[in-house]
Design a protein around this motif. Structure first.
Motif, PDB file in Angstrom:
ATOM      1  N   ILE A   1       0.816  -1.215   0.000  1.00 29.20           N
ATOM      2  CA  ILE A   1       0.000   0.000   0.000  1.00 29.20           C
ATOM      3  C   ILE A   1       0.851   1.267   0.000  1.00 29.20           C
ATOM      4  CG2 ILE A   1      -2.113  -0.948   0.968  1.00 29.20           C
ATOM      5  CD1 ILE A   1      -1.140  -0.344   3.726  1.00 29.20           C
ATOM      6  N   GLY A   2       2.133   1.139  -0.304  1.00 30.58           N
ATOM      7  CA  GLY A   2       2.985   2.309  -0.500  1.00 30.58           C
ATOM      8  C   GLY A   2       3.334   3.084   0.744  1.00 30.58           C
ATOM      9  N   ILE A   3       3.383   2.406   1.876  1.00 28.67           N
ATOM     10  CA  ILE A   3       3.730   3.062   3.134  1.00 28.67           C
ATOM     11  C   ILE A   3       5.221   2.917   3.401  1.00 28.67           C
ATOM     12  CG2 ILE A   3       3.443   2.920   5.650  1.00 28.67           C
ATOM     13  CD1 ILE A   3       0.555   2.221   5.195  1.00 28.67           C
ATOM     14  N   ASN A   4       5.847   3.987   3.848  1.00 33.32           N
ATOM     15  CA  ASN A   4       7.268   3.926   4.168  1.00 33.32           C
ATOM     16  C   ASN A   4       7.489   3.129   5.457  1.00 33.32           C
ATOM     17  OD1 ASN A   4      10.099   4.921   3.704  1.00 33.32           O
ATOM     18  ND2 ASN A   4       9.783   5.711   5.762  1.00 33.32           N
ATOM     19  N   VAL A   5       8.619   2.433   5.512  1.00 37.44           N
ATOM     20  CA  VAL A   5       9.014   1.726   6.733  1.00 37.44           C
ATOM     21  C   VAL A   5      10.427   2.156   7.100  1.00 37.44           C
ATOM     22  CG1 VAL A   5       9.435  -0.504   7.839  1.00 37.44           C
ATOM     23  CG2 VAL A   5       7.562  -0.265   6.196  1.00 37.44           C
ATOM     24  N   GLU A   6      10.617   2.397   8.375  1.00 41.04           N
ATOM     25  CA  GLU A   6      11.930   2.756   8.917  1.00 41.04           C
ATOM     26  C   GLU A   6      12.305   1.722   9.965  1.00 41.04           C
ATOM     27  OE1 GLU A   6      13.529   6.210  11.951  1.00 41.04           O
ATOM     28  OE2 GLU A   6      12.175   6.826  10.340  1.00 41.04           O
ATOM     29  N   ALA A   7      13.569   1.356  10.012  1.00 32.06           N
ATOM     30  CA  ALA A   7      14.048   0.427  11.033  1.00 32.06           C
ATOM     31  C   ALA A   7      15.375   0.934  11.572  1.00 32.06           C
ATOM     32  CB  ALA A   7      14.204  -0.976  10.457  1.00 32.06           C
ATOM     33  N   GLU A   8      15.733   0.452  12.759  1.00 31.32           N
ATOM     34  CA  GLU A   8      16.957   0.908  13.414  1.00 31.32           C
ATOM     35  C   GLU A   8      17.951  -0.239  13.519  1.00 31.32           C
ATOM     36  OE1 GLU A   8      17.944   2.532  17.853  1.00 31.32           O
ATOM     37  OE2 GLU A   8      16.543   3.725  16.656  1.00 31.32           O
ATOM     38  N   LEU A   9      19.206   0.104  13.338  1.00 32.93           N
ATOM     39  CA  LEU A   9      20.288  -0.860  13.515  1.00 32.93           C
ATOM     40  C   LEU A   9      21.295  -0.264  14.473  1.00 32.93           C
ATOM     41  CD1 LEU A   9      20.666  -3.687  12.364  1.00 32.93           C
ATOM     42  CD2 LEU A   9      22.211  -2.741  10.658  1.00 32.93           C
ATOM     43  N   GLY A  10      21.719  -1.060  15.467  1.00 35.37           N
ATOM     44  CA  GLY A  10      22.458  -0.501  16.584  1.00 35.37           C
ATOM     45  C   GLY A  10      21.441   0.007  17.594  1.00 35.37           C
ATOM     46  N   LYS A  11      21.898   0.659  18.642  1.00 35.55           N
ATOM     47  CA  LYS A  11      20.999   1.157  19.675  1.00 35.55           C
ATOM     48  C   LYS A  11      21.325   2.614  19.963  1.00 35.55           C
ATOM     49  CE  LYS A  11      20.822  -3.389  21.927  1.00 35.55           C
ATOM     50  NZ  LYS A  11      21.186  -4.131  23.154  1.00 35.55           N
ATOM     51  N   VAL A  12      20.337   3.508  19.744  1.00 33.38           N
ATOM     52  CA  VAL A  12      20.499   4.914  20.080  1.00 33.38           C
ATOM     53  C   VAL A  12      20.260   5.079  21.575  1.00 33.38           C
ATOM     54  CG1 VAL A  12      19.633   7.244  19.689  1.00 33.38           C
ATOM     55  CG2 VAL A  12      19.759   5.621  17.783  1.00 33.38           C
ATOM     56  N   GLY A  13      21.189   5.722  22.260  1.00 29.46           N
ATOM     57  CA  GLY A  13      21.064   5.893  23.703  1.00 29.46           C
ATOM     58  C   GLY A  13      20.005   6.906  24.085  1.00 29.46           C
ATOM     59  N   GLY A  14      19.741   7.028  25.393  1.00 32.32           N
ATOM     60  CA  GLY A  14      18.787   8.003  25.889  1.00 32.32           C
ATOM     61  C   GLY A  14      17.405   7.422  26.061  1.00 32.32           C
TER      62      GLY A  14
ATOM     63  N   GLU B   1      18.506  -7.783   3.213  1.00 28.62           N
ATOM     64  CA  GLU B   1      17.672  -8.879   3.697  1.00 28.62           C
ATOM     65  C   GLU B   1      16.236  -8.457   4.017  1.00 28.62           C
ATOM     66  OE1 GLU B   1      21.479 -11.245   5.708  1.00 28.62           O
ATOM     67  OE2 GLU B   1      19.846 -10.524   6.984  1.00 28.62           O
ATOM     68  N   THR B   2      16.030  -7.173   4.307  1.00 24.10           N
ATOM     69  CA  THR B   2      14.689  -6.706   4.682  1.00 24.10           C
ATOM     70  C   THR B   2      14.012  -5.895   3.581  1.00 24.10           C
ATOM     71  OG1 THR B   2      15.504  -4.650   5.657  1.00 24.10           O
ATOM     72  CG2 THR B   2      15.355  -6.587   7.109  1.00 24.10           C
ATOM     73  N   GLY B   3      14.803  -5.260   2.732  1.00 26.14           N
ATOM     74  CA  GLY B   3      14.225  -4.349   1.747  1.00 26.14           C
ATOM     75  C   GLY B   3      13.664  -3.089   2.373  1.00 26.14           C
ATOM     76  N   VAL B   4      14.070  -2.769   3.600  1.00 23.69           N
ATOM     77  CA  VAL B   4      13.552  -1.592   4.294  1.00 23.69           C
ATOM     78  C   VAL B   4      13.942  -0.329   3.522  1.00 23.69           C
ATOM     79  CG1 VAL B   4      15.554  -1.232   5.834  1.00 23.69           C
ATOM     80  CG2 VAL B   4      13.249  -0.553   6.568  1.00 23.69           C
ATOM     81  N   PRO B   5      12.979   0.576   3.262  1.00 23.72           N
ATOM     82  CA  PRO B   5      13.281   1.753   2.443  1.00 23.72           C
ATOM     83  C   PRO B   5      13.938   2.909   3.180  1.00 23.72           C
ATOM     84  CG  PRO B   5      10.932   1.627   2.884  1.00 23.72           C
ATOM     85  CD  PRO B   5      11.532   0.395   3.465  1.00 23.72           C
ATOM     86  N   THR B   6      13.988   2.852   4.508  1.00 23.73           N
ATOM     87  CA  THR B   6      14.610   3.917   5.299  1.00 23.73           C
ATOM     88  C   THR B   6      15.330   3.294   6.491  1.00 23.73           C
ATOM     89  OG1 THR B   6      12.618   5.221   4.799  1.00 23.73           O
ATOM     90  CG2 THR B   6      14.201   6.195   6.304  1.00 23.73           C
ATOM     91  N   LEU B   7      16.560   3.736   6.738  1.00 20.94           N
ATOM     92  CA  LEU B   7      17.368   3.125   7.798  1.00 20.94           C
ATOM     93  C   LEU B   7      17.831   4.169   8.809  1.00 20.94           C
ATOM     94  CD1 LEU B   7      18.835   0.548   8.867  1.00 20.94           C
ATOM     95  CD2 LEU B   7      20.810   1.277   7.497  1.00 20.94           C
ATOM     96  N   ALA B   8      17.660   3.836  10.100  1.00 25.26           N
ATOM     97  CA  ALA B   8      18.145   4.690  11.189  1.00 25.26           C
ATOM     98  C   ALA B   8      19.325   3.988  11.857  1.00 25.26           C
ATOM     99  CB  ALA B   8      17.040   4.951  12.197  1.00 25.26           C
TER     100      ALA B   8
END
Length: 287
Positions: free
Chosen positions: A127-140, A166-173
């Motif tokens: 349905i054309g929705i963006n997905v963001e995922a995180e790699l590593g751990k942001v503190g705080g 491996e995920t095809g995630v379109p946005t990476l944090a």
């Protein structure tokens, strides 16, 4: 215009060397102020809510307000669910009308992060929705998610390549040394790591923990490949301090309109400052 997916906004930002500013909002006034700031500056913008805000306001209420705001402006507005660890809430927000989702399984082993991210990517892609995922751990601390300084880990560039593949995630944090909340000292951003990751993956990168980062460091991070910057804590402080000032000057105020308007005005100016800092002003032409 209707709410839009943040995917094309972020791809354009990365290609043209600026960042779309993403603001966490918790009230109608905060949401209005952010969109008004973006409208004044002709800038694309992303509204964000945490899991706690969704639980507090309800996904349908948030989407309804965001849709009205988007309909009243000429700039593209995306609505993003930030740092979601609950798949059921992901589904609920997608059904309500969110146009961007962050599935955060970064605290889990790599294989689990891949599996959970892929599950959301496959659902959202249709349905054309963006997905963001995180790699590593942001503190705080972000909402109810807390990562102690000693537990924060930086993203490995080679692992970022694998993860995107491996995920095809379109946005990476990727975790690159920023932290959620206000910094106790100077931010310890690993700029070399940002450059390496950006040179190895072709998806837009997200800078978490944007509150309190000096302007020169924000601009350097963007020049290296960051296409989205998240701002949360600074907005809350600006909004709350403005309300406190009203009551300090006039403790008898009992009309919410009289203390929420100054807060909204202050937040609008703070949002404009961040949009300019990210180089996003005047990227959208009036139709």
């Amino acid at each position: 215009m209707p709410l839009v997916s943040s995917t094309p906004l972020l791809r354009t930002a990365r290609a043209e060397g600026y960042a779309v500013t993403a603001f966490n909002v918790h009230t109608l006034e905060m949401l209005q102020a952010v969109v008004e700031a973006a409208t004044e500056l002709n800038a694309p913008v992303i509204l964000q809510t945490t899991m706690g805000t969704v639980q507090h306001l309800g996904a349908d209420y948030v989407v309804a307000a965001a849709k009205v705001a988007a309909d009243q402006t000429h700039v593209p507005v995306a609505l993003h669910l930030d740092h979601c660890t609950d798949f059921a809430m992901v589904v609920r927000c997608i059904r309500a009308g969110y146009t961007s989702i962050m599935i955060d399984a970064s605290m889990k082993p790599y294989a689990d992060n891949v599996r959970e991210t892929l599950r959301v990517v496959e659902m959202a892609a249709a349905i054309g929705i963006n997905v963001e995922a995180e790699l590593g751990k942001v503190g705080g601390v972000e909402d109810d998610i807390a990562v102690a300084d000693h537990d924060a880990t930086l993203a490995d560039p080679e692992e970022c390549v694998r993860f995107v593949s491996e995920t095809g995630v379109p946005t990476l944090a990727p975790a690159i040394g920023t932290a959620h909340g206000i910094y106790k000292g100077d931010p310890n951003i690993d700029f070399e790591r940002i450059g390496r990751i950006a040179s190895m993956v072709d998806v837009p990168l997200v800078l978490h923990g944007g509150s309190g980062i000096p302007e020169d460091q924000v601009k350097r991070a963007i020049s290296l490949g960051m296409a989205k910057m998240n701002v949360a804590t600074e907005l809350r402080i600006v909004f709350t301090d403005a309300i406190k000032k009203v009551f300090a000057d006039n403790p008898k105020v009992d009309d919410p309109r009289h203390y929420l308007k100054p807060a909204k005005d202050a937040l609008r100016e703070a949002a404009k400052e961040k949009i300019r800092m990210c180089g996003a002003a005047n990227r959208i032409k009036r139709g």
